[in-house]
Design an enzyme around this catalytic site. Structure first.
Site, PDB file in Angstrom:
ATOM      1  N   ASP A 109       0.859  -1.192   0.000  1.00 59.53           N
ATOM      2  CA  ASP A 109       0.000   0.000   0.000  1.00 59.53           C
ATOM      3  C   ASP A 109       0.891   1.235   0.000  1.00 59.53           C
ATOM      4  O   ASP A 109       2.072   1.172   0.345  1.00 59.53           O
ATOM      5  CB  ASP A 109      -0.901   0.005   1.235  1.00 59.53           C
ATOM      6  CG  ASP A 109      -2.166   0.829   1.040  1.00 59.53           C
ATOM      7  OD1 ASP A 109      -2.322   1.447  -0.038  1.00 59.53           O
ATOM      8  OD2 ASP A 109      -3.004   0.867   1.956  1.00 59.53           O
ATOM      9  N   ASP A 214      -9.368   8.171  11.929  1.00 59.56           N
ATOM     10  CA  ASP A 214      -7.981   8.396  12.318  1.00 59.56           C
ATOM     11  C   ASP A 214      -7.535   7.347  13.341  1.00 59.56           C
ATOM     12  O   ASP A 214      -7.418   7.618  14.542  1.00 59.56           O
ATOM     13  CB  ASP A 214      -7.814   9.802  12.902  1.00 59.56           C
ATOM     14  CG  ASP A 214      -6.351  10.114  13.240  1.00 59.56           C
ATOM     15  OD1 ASP A 214      -5.468   9.453  12.657  1.00 59.56           O
ATOM     16  OD2 ASP A 214      -6.115  11.006  14.072  1.00 59.56           O
ATOM     17  N   ASP A 222      -9.623  -8.147   5.892  1.00 59.60           N
ATOM     18  CA  ASP A 222     -10.244  -9.465   5.974  1.00 59.60           C
ATOM     19  C   ASP A 222     -11.755  -9.343   6.088  1.00 59.60           C
ATOM     20  O   ASP A 222     -12.509 -10.062   5.419  1.00 59.60           O
ATOM     21  CB  ASP A 222      -9.720 -10.216   7.199  1.00 59.60           C
ATOM     22  CG  ASP A 222      -8.252 -10.565   7.081  1.00 59.60           C
ATOM     23  OD1 ASP A 222      -7.765 -10.680   5.954  1.00 59.60           O
ATOM     24  OD2 ASP A 222      -7.600 -10.720   8.123  1.00 59.60           O
TER      25      ASP A 222
END
Length: 300
Positions: A109, A214, A222
């Site tokens: 990511d 946040d 999952d």
């Protein structure tokens, strides 16, 4: 209707609950057996090897209880384990051509990989081609297709490229696209191909904007894949509704979790990993029948 069976190769057994309350009989194989998830400072345990997975699957076959409708897989760090999963999925599909394989292709990511580089070609060349539903984030979608996403049009083209690799349903779970609702939201996109009775194809594409939170949670990817599996089962030709249900479940679970975590942490203190454990049992009613708080927009 026969209660659907589905096999999971996962590292989060807590996700068995949400699928079972939605009517699924779930057999779980834990790809890791850890004392706790890796969001904590320390953990101990074992990682299941490809050979050990094969032994477990052979045991299931010997008892002739390997008739499944779904397979769901996620995080792994081992190429041989991943290749064994592909072999098992292909064998199960030969037995049941209607089996649906849902894959969360966990690669990384925000521009960097957090699994070994040698997993990438296995996902691209072996896993994605046998998958029916995939749930990459933007980085993973770009990596698998070799195309960057800067606009919604780019995202649609990337999802079309992923369709061409095999999966009929693609959901990009998060992206860096600018949200229309403001900076407190995150843009997700989905695309689903259908074959009409006359053999022609049609595609439904949707855009969803979801509120940011946040905090760092473990297990949300999952949970998302598990809920998308369940809601696409209930709405197989309506990606818009399936996504609205899935993202709304996510919203309710996360909001309940963050509220509880802040209550435990006290004013002005950031919640700890134990306090941020997903409140799954407490969210049972929302999992079964989520109030729709996130609406999807159909895009061209």
């Amino acid at each position: 209707m026969r209660t659907p069976l589905h096999r999971r190769f996962r590292h989060a057994p807590l996700l068995q609950l949400p699928q079972e309350v939605l009517g699924f009989e779930v057999d779980s194989i834990n790809s890791v057996q850890f004392s706790n998830h890796t969001g904590y400072s320390h953990w101990k345990g074992q990682v299941l090897t490809a050979d050990e997975l094969h032994v477990l699957y052979e045991g299931i076959k010997l008892n002739n209880v390997h008739q499944y409708d779904y397979v769901l897989t996620g995080y792994t760090r081992d190429t041989s384990f991943l290749e064994m999963v592909v072999d098992i999925v292909q064998e199960l599909k030969r037995a049941n051509p209607n089996l649906v394989y849902v894959c969360d292709p966990v690669l990384g990511d925000h521009g960097s990989m957090y699994v070994p580089q040698n997993l990438y070609p296995v996902y691209k060349n072996k896993v994605v081609p046998v998958a029916d539903i995939i749930t990459p984030n933007q980085f993973e979608a770009e990596l698998l297709t070799g195309k960057n996403i800067s606009t919604e049009k780019d995202a649609v083209e990337v999802m079309d490229l992923l369709h061409a690799m095999g999966p009929d349903t693609v959901v990009i779970t998060s992206s860096d696209l600018p949200p229309r609702l403001g900076d407190r939201f995150l843009v997700s996109l989905g695309s689903q191909r259908h074959v009409r009775p006359d053999g022609s194809r049609t595609t439904q594409r949707v855009r969803i904007e979801v509120p940011k939170v946040d905090a760092v949670f473990v297990g949300t990817g999952d949970l998302f894949a598990a809920m998308l599996l369940a809601w696409t089962h209930h709405y197989p030709n309506d990606l818009k509704t399936a996504c609205e249900k899935t993202f709304s479940v996510m919203h309710h679970v996360i909001q309940r979790t963050i509220s509880y975590a802040h209550e435990l942490a006290g004013p002005g203190r950031r919640p700890s990993p134990p306090q941020l454990e997903l409140r799954m049992v407490q969210s049972k009613a929302d999992i079964e029948d989520p109030a729709i708080v996130t609406e999807a927009t159909v895009i061209s």
